[in-house]
Design a protein around this motif. Structure first.
Motif, PDB file in Angstrom:
ATOM      1  N   ALA A   1      -1.335   0.830   5.246  1.00  0.00           N
ATOM      2  CA  ALA A   1      -0.048   1.134   4.603  1.00  0.00           C
ATOM      3  C   ALA A   1       0.918   1.858   5.530  1.00  0.00           C
ATOM      4  CB  ALA A   1      -0.287   1.972   3.346  1.00  0.00           C
TER       5      ALA A   1
ATOM      6  N   GLU B   1       3.114   4.135  -0.822  1.00  0.00           N
ATOM      7  CA  GLU B   1       2.813   3.083   0.153  1.00  0.00           C
ATOM      8  C   GLU B   1       1.332   2.724   0.150  1.00  0.00           C
ATOM      9  OE1 GLU B   1       5.392   1.559   1.603  1.00  0.00           O
ATOM     10  OE2 GLU B   1       6.511   2.964   0.344  1.00  0.00           O
ATOM     11  N   ILE B   2       0.471   3.724   0.018  1.00  0.00           N
ATOM     12  CA  ILE B   2      -0.976   3.467  -0.007  1.00  0.00           C
ATOM     13  C   ILE B   2      -1.351   2.635  -1.233  1.00  0.00           C
ATOM     14  CG2 ILE B   2      -3.267   4.539  -0.129  1.00  0.00           C
ATOM     15  CD1 ILE B   2      -2.041   6.969   1.330  1.00  0.00           C
TER      16      ILE B   2
ATOM     17  N   LYS C   1       0.423   0.444  -2.704  1.00  0.00           N
ATOM     18  CA  LYS C   1       0.842  -0.946  -2.517  1.00  0.00           C
ATOM     19  C   LYS C   1      -0.268  -1.774  -1.859  1.00  0.00           C
ATOM     20  CE  LYS C   1       5.776   0.148  -1.964  1.00  0.00           C
ATOM     21  NZ  LYS C   1       6.912   0.183  -1.008  1.00  0.00           N
ATOM     22  N   VAL C   2      -0.940  -1.179  -0.884  1.00  0.00           N
ATOM     23  CA  VAL C   2      -2.039  -1.889  -0.220  1.00  0.00           C
ATOM     24  C   VAL C   2      -3.264  -1.930  -1.123  1.00  0.00           C
ATOM     25  CG1 VAL C   2      -3.606  -1.860   1.759  1.00  0.00           C
ATOM     26  CG2 VAL C   2      -1.188  -1.286   2.074  1.00  0.00           C
TER      27      VAL C   2
END
Length: 375
Positions: free
Chosen positions: A102, A248-249, A251-252
């Motif tokens: 991410a 962001e993390i 999202k992955v």
């Protein structure tokens, strides 16, 4: 064409296969061989009959997220948002992978402190970024002069592991002061703190990034229920990060696993109310001390073990063999499987040391020591 051409079968798999082939006692892989808590077994059995077998929310079971927030406050005095700053992951390895994927971009750099666990480098390479391997001192403490020299404007992450696998060493207050100076020097630098053994510390109190307010907005911590509660096969852990980073993390994470085992989350949600995590250090300290007493009659020299359930030993006064050959001979001739420390270094540094896992029942440790006395 392979994206990871230099990565083959892991040493952990190799040594476990050799242990099986030669009917050796396996002190190589880092998992307990004793039963889990009966209370957790009972909770699991009860839940198996309940309607809790569908997907949980992507971030995790809300009640379990709340309890992790409470545990973090109780353990470290830090208040975190259960909804925005915590993520349940499919083990610490997934948390580390998702974090690196991410946050790290093409051509950025990530500092890894060797000897280091083998799951750090692959996600960096898969991000088309550059792992910068920096060796610790001979006593396995951080060499801050070398670390500062390795950092630059392209450095996106520094990965720290405290308590440390494979060596059992722990960071001091001064180490965290130096880390804060490094972060201050590079405004884009983040800290990925692998703290899966956070509750397995002995005489010295474990210091976490959660203890350091200066690091809160620049750090991602990774924890492991598997390590803390002897349930490594459940593959469940969690990540804590500030909201802007956690976004962001997540999202992955949603495209890696989406959500983590529902029954495991529900079971831990009940169990966490019953267990005192700080007692874990006392439990494993007894294991460490028991193993140490057994090993006094061997020719191996045990190095200081301050945390984790790993014990490093030097065989330098026994053999001039490289550590890989020595560990293979331990399996074939003496019937004990261990891990060579050199495999944790990018440069293969061989300091004639091997790693034992003492998270085993007393009978297993006793039988292993009996065999090692023949060295």
């Amino acid at each position: 064409m392979s994206k990871l051409p230099h990565i083959g079968t892991s040493i952990f798999t190799v040594m476990s296969q050799m242990a099986t082939e030669h009917q050796a006692i396996n002190l190589s892989q880092g998992f307990p061989n004793f039963p889990i808590d009966d209370r957790l077994t009972s909770i699991l059995a009860k839940l198996a009959r309940e309607n809790i077998h569908q997907y949980t929310p992507m971030s995790g079971l809300p009640s379990l997220l709340d309890k992790i927030a409470v545990l973090t406050q109780k353990s470290y005095g830090r208040n975190v948002s259960a909804k925005e700053e915590i993520l349940i992951t499919a083990g610490a390895t997934e948390g580390i992978f998702a974090t690196i994927q991410a946050l790290v971009k093409v051509n950025e750099e990530v500092i890894i402190l060797d000897p280091s666990y083998d799951c750090y480098e692959a996600p960096i390479l898969l991000s088309n970024a550059k792992p910068i391997r920096v060796s610790l001192n001979n006593d396995f403490t951080p060499n801050w002069e070398v670390i500062f020299a390795a950092a630059n404007e392209k450095t996106k992450l520094i990965i720290i592991n405290n308590p440390h696998n494979p060596t059992g060493k722990m960071w001091t207050e001064n180490d965290f002061i130096q880390l804060e100076k490094l972060v201050d020097a590079y405004p884009n630098l983040l800290v990925l703190s692998d703290e899966v053994y956070e509750y397995i510390s002995f005489e010295q109190t474990h210091i976490s990034v959660h203890h350091r307010p200066k690091l809160w907005q620049r750090s991602i911590s990774v924890s492991s229920f598997g390590k803390s509660f002897h349930i490594t096969g459940w593959k469940i852990g969690y990540v804590i990060a500030p909201e802007n980073i956690m976004r962001e993390i997540k999202k992955v994470h949603q495209f890696l696993v989406f959500s983590v085992s529902s029954i495991a989350q529900h079971a831990l949600n009940e169990y966490i109310d019953l267990v005192e995590v700080k007692a874990l250090g006392q439990f494993y300290q007894q294991k460490r001390d028991f193993f140490s007493r057994l090993m006094k009659d061997t020719k191996l020299e045990l190095l200081p073990c301050e945390g984790t359930y790993f014990q490093v030993a030097s065989y330098a006064n026994i053999s001039a063999e490289n550590d890989l050959d020595f560990t293979k001979r331990l399996v074939t001739e003496y019937g004990v499987a261990t891990i060579p420390i050199s495999i944790f270094y990018a440069n293969g540094n061989d300091n004639k040391c091997i790693r034992f896992c003492f998270a085993k029942d007393d009978e297993t440790l006793t039988r292993a020591a009996e065999r090692l006395r023949r060295l």
